[in-house]
Design a protein around this motif. Structure first.
Motif, PDB file in Angstrom:
ATOM      1  N   UNK A 190       0.828  -1.208   0.000  1.00  0.00           N
ATOM      2  CA  UNK A 190       0.000   0.000   0.000  1.00  0.00           C
ATOM      3  C   UNK A 190       0.860   1.256   0.000  1.00  0.00           C
ATOM      4  N   UNK A 191       1.976   1.230   0.727  1.00  0.00           N
ATOM      5  CA  UNK A 191       2.907   2.357   0.662  1.00  0.00           C
ATOM      6  C   UNK A 191       3.354   2.588  -0.780  1.00  0.00           C
ATOM      7  N   UNK A 192       3.702   1.512  -1.455  1.00  0.00           N
ATOM      8  CA  UNK A 192       4.146   1.627  -2.843  1.00  0.00           C
ATOM      9  C   UNK A 192       3.038   2.173  -3.734  1.00  0.00           C
ATOM     10  N   UNK A 193       1.792   1.761  -3.456  1.00  0.00           N
ATOM     11  CA  UNK A 193       0.656   2.225  -4.250  1.00  0.00           C
ATOM     12  C   UNK A 193       0.508   3.739  -4.155  1.00  0.00           C
ATOM     13  N   UNK A 194       0.672   4.268  -2.958  1.00  0.00           N
ATOM     14  CA  UNK A 194       0.536   5.709  -2.765  1.00  0.00           C
ATOM     15  C   UNK A 194       1.673   6.458  -3.463  1.00  0.00           C
ATOM     16  N   UNK A 195       2.889   5.965  -3.310  1.00  0.00           N
ATOM     17  CA  UNK A 195       4.041   6.630  -3.925  1.00  0.00           C
ATOM     18  C   UNK A 195       3.955   6.567  -5.442  1.00  0.00           C
ATOM     19  N   UNK A 196       3.502   5.428  -5.969  1.00  0.00           N
ATOM     20  CA  UNK A 196       3.356   5.308  -7.424  1.00  0.00           C
ATOM     21  C   UNK A 196       2.326   6.301  -7.963  1.00  0.00           C
ATOM     22  N   UNK A 197       1.319   6.609  -7.161  1.00  0.00           N
ATOM     23  CA  UNK A 197       0.239   7.492  -7.611  1.00  0.00           C
ATOM     24  C   UNK A 197       0.600   8.965  -7.487  1.00  0.00           C
ATOM     25  N   UNK A 198       1.308   9.329  -6.422  1.00  0.00           N
ATOM     26  CA  UNK A 198       1.584  10.736  -6.138  1.00  0.00           C
ATOM     27  C   UNK A 198       3.013  11.160  -6.454  1.00  0.00           C
ATOM     28  N   UNK A 199       3.921  10.180  -6.501  1.00  0.00           N
ATOM     29  CA  UNK A 199       5.332  10.515  -6.579  1.00  0.00           C
ATOM     30  C   UNK A 199       5.884  10.721  -5.185  1.00  0.00           C
ATOM     31  N   UNK A 200       7.165  10.448  -4.958  1.00  0.00           N
ATOM     32  CA  UNK A 200       7.725  10.485  -3.603  1.00  0.00           C
ATOM     33  C   UNK A 200       7.701  11.849  -2.935  1.00  0.00           C
ATOM     34  N   UNK A 201       7.724  12.915  -3.708  1.00  0.00           N
ATOM     35  CA  UNK A 201       7.798  14.245  -3.113  1.00  0.00           C
ATOM     36  C   UNK A 201       6.462  14.749  -2.581  1.00  0.00           C
ATOM     37  N   UNK A 202       5.387  14.062  -2.879  1.00  0.00           N
ATOM     38  CA  UNK A 202       4.054  14.480  -2.413  1.00  0.00           C
ATOM     39  C   UNK A 202       3.482  13.516  -1.383  1.00  0.00           C
ATOM     40  N   UNK A 203       4.311  12.616  -0.862  1.00  0.00           N
ATOM     41  CA  UNK A 203       3.837  11.571   0.048  1.00  0.00           C
ATOM     42  C   UNK A 203       4.593  11.620   1.364  1.00  0.00           C
ATOM     43  N   UNK A 204       3.851  11.477   2.455  1.00  0.00           N
ATOM     44  CA  UNK A 204       4.434  11.278   3.778  1.00  0.00           C
ATOM     45  C   UNK A 204       3.968   9.911   4.267  1.00  0.00           C
ATOM     46  N   UNK A 205       4.926   9.066   4.628  1.00  0.00           N
ATOM     47  CA  UNK A 205       4.622   7.733   5.157  1.00  0.00           C
ATOM     48  C   UNK A 205       4.901   7.729   6.650  1.00  0.00           C
ATOM     49  N   UNK A 206       3.909   7.358   7.431  1.00  0.00           N
ATOM     50  CA  UNK A 206       4.073   7.266   8.886  1.00  0.00           C
ATOM     51  C   UNK A 206       3.936   5.809   9.306  1.00  0.00           C
ATOM     52  N   UNK A 207       4.913   5.325  10.071  1.00  0.00           N
ATOM     53  CA  UNK A 207       4.913   3.917  10.497  1.00  0.00           C
ATOM     54  C   UNK A 207       4.852   3.835  12.020  1.00  0.00           C
ATOM     55  N   UNK A 208       3.655   3.835  12.580  1.00  0.00           N
ATOM     56  CA  UNK A 208       3.519   3.705  14.034  1.00  0.00           C
ATOM     57  C   UNK A 208       3.799   2.279  14.490  1.00  0.00           C
ATOM     58  N   UNK A 209       4.137   2.188  15.777  1.00  0.00           N
ATOM     59  CA  UNK A 209       4.158   0.895  16.441  1.00  0.00           C
ATOM     60  C   UNK A 209       2.822   0.710  17.143  1.00  0.00           C
ATOM     61  N   UNK A 217       0.068  19.597   6.873  1.00  0.00           N
ATOM     62  CA  UNK A 217       0.104  21.048   6.674  1.00  0.00           C
ATOM     63  C   UNK A 217       1.410  21.448   6.005  1.00  0.00           C
ATOM     64  N   UNK A 218       1.314  22.133   4.904  1.00  0.00           N
ATOM     65  CA  UNK A 218       2.503  22.480   4.122  1.00  0.00           C
ATOM     66  C   UNK A 218       3.513  23.270   4.934  1.00  0.00           C
ATOM     67  N   UNK A 219       3.021  24.107   5.866  1.00  0.00           N
ATOM     68  CA  UNK A 219       3.955  24.955   6.603  1.00  0.00           C
ATOM     69  C   UNK A 219       4.768  24.182   7.632  1.00  0.00           C
ATOM     70  N   UNK A 220       4.317  22.954   7.964  1.00  0.00           N
ATOM     71  CA  UNK A 220       5.048  22.137   8.929  1.00  0.00           C
ATOM     72  C   UNK A 220       5.712  20.925   8.288  1.00  0.00           C
ATOM     73  N   UNK A 221       5.144  20.423   7.240  1.00  0.00           N
ATOM     74  CA  UNK A 221       5.546  19.137   6.690  1.00  0.00           C
ATOM     75  C   UNK A 221       6.993  19.137   6.213  1.00  0.00           C
ATOM     76  N   UNK A 222       7.654  18.025   6.460  1.00  0.00           N
ATOM     77  CA  UNK A 222       9.025  17.849   6.001  1.00  0.00           C
ATOM     78  C   UNK A 222       9.135  16.688   5.027  1.00  0.00           C
ATOM     79  N   UNK A 223       8.075  15.901   4.875  1.00  0.00           N
ATOM     80  CA  UNK A 223       8.040  14.831   3.884  1.00  0.00           C
ATOM     81  C   UNK A 223       8.828  13.607   4.277  1.00  0.00           C
ATOM     82  N   UNK A 224       8.740  12.557   3.444  1.00  0.00           N
ATOM     83  CA  UNK A 224       9.489  11.338   3.680  1.00  0.00           C
ATOM     84  C   UNK A 224       8.752  10.351   4.564  1.00  0.00           C
ATOM     85  N   UNK A 225       9.513   9.456   5.177  1.00  0.00           N
ATOM     86  CA  UNK A 225       8.960   8.403   6.028  1.00  0.00           C
ATOM     87  C   UNK A 225       9.415   8.606   7.468  1.00  0.00           C
ATOM     88  N   UNK A 226       8.541   8.253   8.401  1.00  0.00           N
ATOM     89  CA  UNK A 226       8.822   8.448   9.823  1.00  0.00           C
ATOM     90  C   UNK A 226       8.328   7.258  10.640  1.00  0.00           C
TER      91      UNK A 226
END
Length: 341
Positions: A145-164, A216-225
């Motif tokens: 599913x992570x790959x599905x989102x990145x394929x659709x939006x491109x990596x620069x428009x996606x934030x992936x959050x991986x909670x425990x 929020x664009x003013x806070x977002x740093x992008x990538x995976x966390x």
């Protein structure tokens, strides 16, 4: 901010919707309306992400500054892909709530965001990964599913959050509620492992706040966390003591070594929730998320607020995982009796 939450009616999705409304944002939700209730102030859109006409109707209601996806735990990557493709032209970014289970090394080894992920195609169906270990299938599907989102939006428009593990008021899994009810009963409480064992649960409200900041664009740093409490932030001892304190219990913790519990056939992660002996279970590096603004409240506050929610009649949305958690009182008594308690 104009935000669309996929889900938004229970636990994390509901916390996100509530905080978004509290921030004064224009908050929309998309769900089937079959579980939970809408947060006052949101704009609900009813529909099923497996139905193309529903997705088109949703896209026609755009545009949004961000889409937040909290509802894909029960959806195969192909459904996430369909939704992301439909929404990519009408939203600026996509915040996808994944899981640490998507890592190949969880829970056997320490993890960072650079750790290897499980492999699944973006269009994988519900059966993909089911021929492997059952515990891995969920992670495989989320990685796809992570790959599905990145394929659709491109990596620069996606934030992936991986909670425990996420705990707090509204929890549907049943880990913390089980421990609270067990503490309330009192007596000798079987406590797993060692009191100094580090654990990393994170409060649902803190996750929600971080999710919204990343939208929020003013806070977002992008990538995976990795979204978890800092290593060393809490221990199993502080957690169980907080459960006793919150319930006003006079129970006494009896700490039992890992090996003894294993010999008695206690199922890790389920019969004694949060107990796991694997090296990586509570070794998730979340320093990147902390640097991006993740703040984790004391676990005692999460415990006390969850107990207050339960006492006020709070009940989770019905979910099969609730009944998976907790050791039978008879089995606990047998183990304690064998130890001379």
């Amino acid at each position: 901010m104009r935000i669309l939450v996929l889900g938004g009616s229970w636990f994390l999705g509901r916390a996100i919707a509530q905080q978004g409304v509290d921030r004064g944002w224009d908050l929309w939700t998309f769900n089937r309306g079959r579980s939970g209730q809408d947060v006052a102030g949101v704009r609900p859109v009813r529909g099923d992400r497996k139905v193309q006409s529903d997705l088109k109707r949703l896209a026609d209601a755009g545009e949004w500054d961000a889409v937040i996806d909290t509802s894909s735990a029960d959806f195969a990557p192909r459904w996430v892909l369909a939704g992301a493709r439909a929404l990519a032209p009408v939203s600026s970014r996509y915040v996808y709530v994944s899981t640490v289970n998507a890592y190949r090394g969880w829970p056997t080894e320490p993890l960072t965001e650079e750790s290897e992920l499980l492999d699944a195609p973006a269009d994988a169906d519900e059966e993909f990964g089911r021929d492997g270990p059952a515990a891995t299938c969920y992670g495989v599907q989320k990685a796809g599913s992570e790959r599905a989102v990145i394929d659709s939006y491109g990596p620069n428009r996606v934030v992936i959050l991986r909670p425990g593990v996420i705990l707090g008021p509204g929890e549907y899994v049943g880990r913390l509620p089980w421990w609270l009810h067990r503490a309330e009963r009192g007596g000798t409480v079987l406590a797993p492992g060692a009191p100094g064992k580090t654990i990393q649960p994170v409060d649902v409200r803190d996750v929600a706040s971080f999710v919204l900041d990343q939208a929020a664009a003013e806070y977002a740093t992008g990538g995976a966390y990795n979204v978890a409490a800092p290593i060393g932030h809490e221990t199993m001892g502080s957690f169980l003591t907080a459960c006793l304190d919150a319930t006003g219990s006079r129970g006494v913790l009896r700490w039992v070594p890992d090996q003894t519990l294993i010999e008695h056939g206690v199922r890790q992660w389920a019969e004694l929730p949060l107990w796991r002996t694997s090296v990586g279970a509570w070794a998730v590096d979340s320093t990147r998320a902390q640097a991006a603004g993740l703040r984790c409240r004391p676990l005692a506050e999460t415990v006390a607020d969850t107990w207050a929610w339960l006492r006020e009649g709070g009940a989770p949305v019905e979910h099969p995982r609730w009944v998976e958690h907790g050791i039978a009182l008879e089995k606990e008594a047998r183990i304690l009796a064998a130890l001379g308690q």
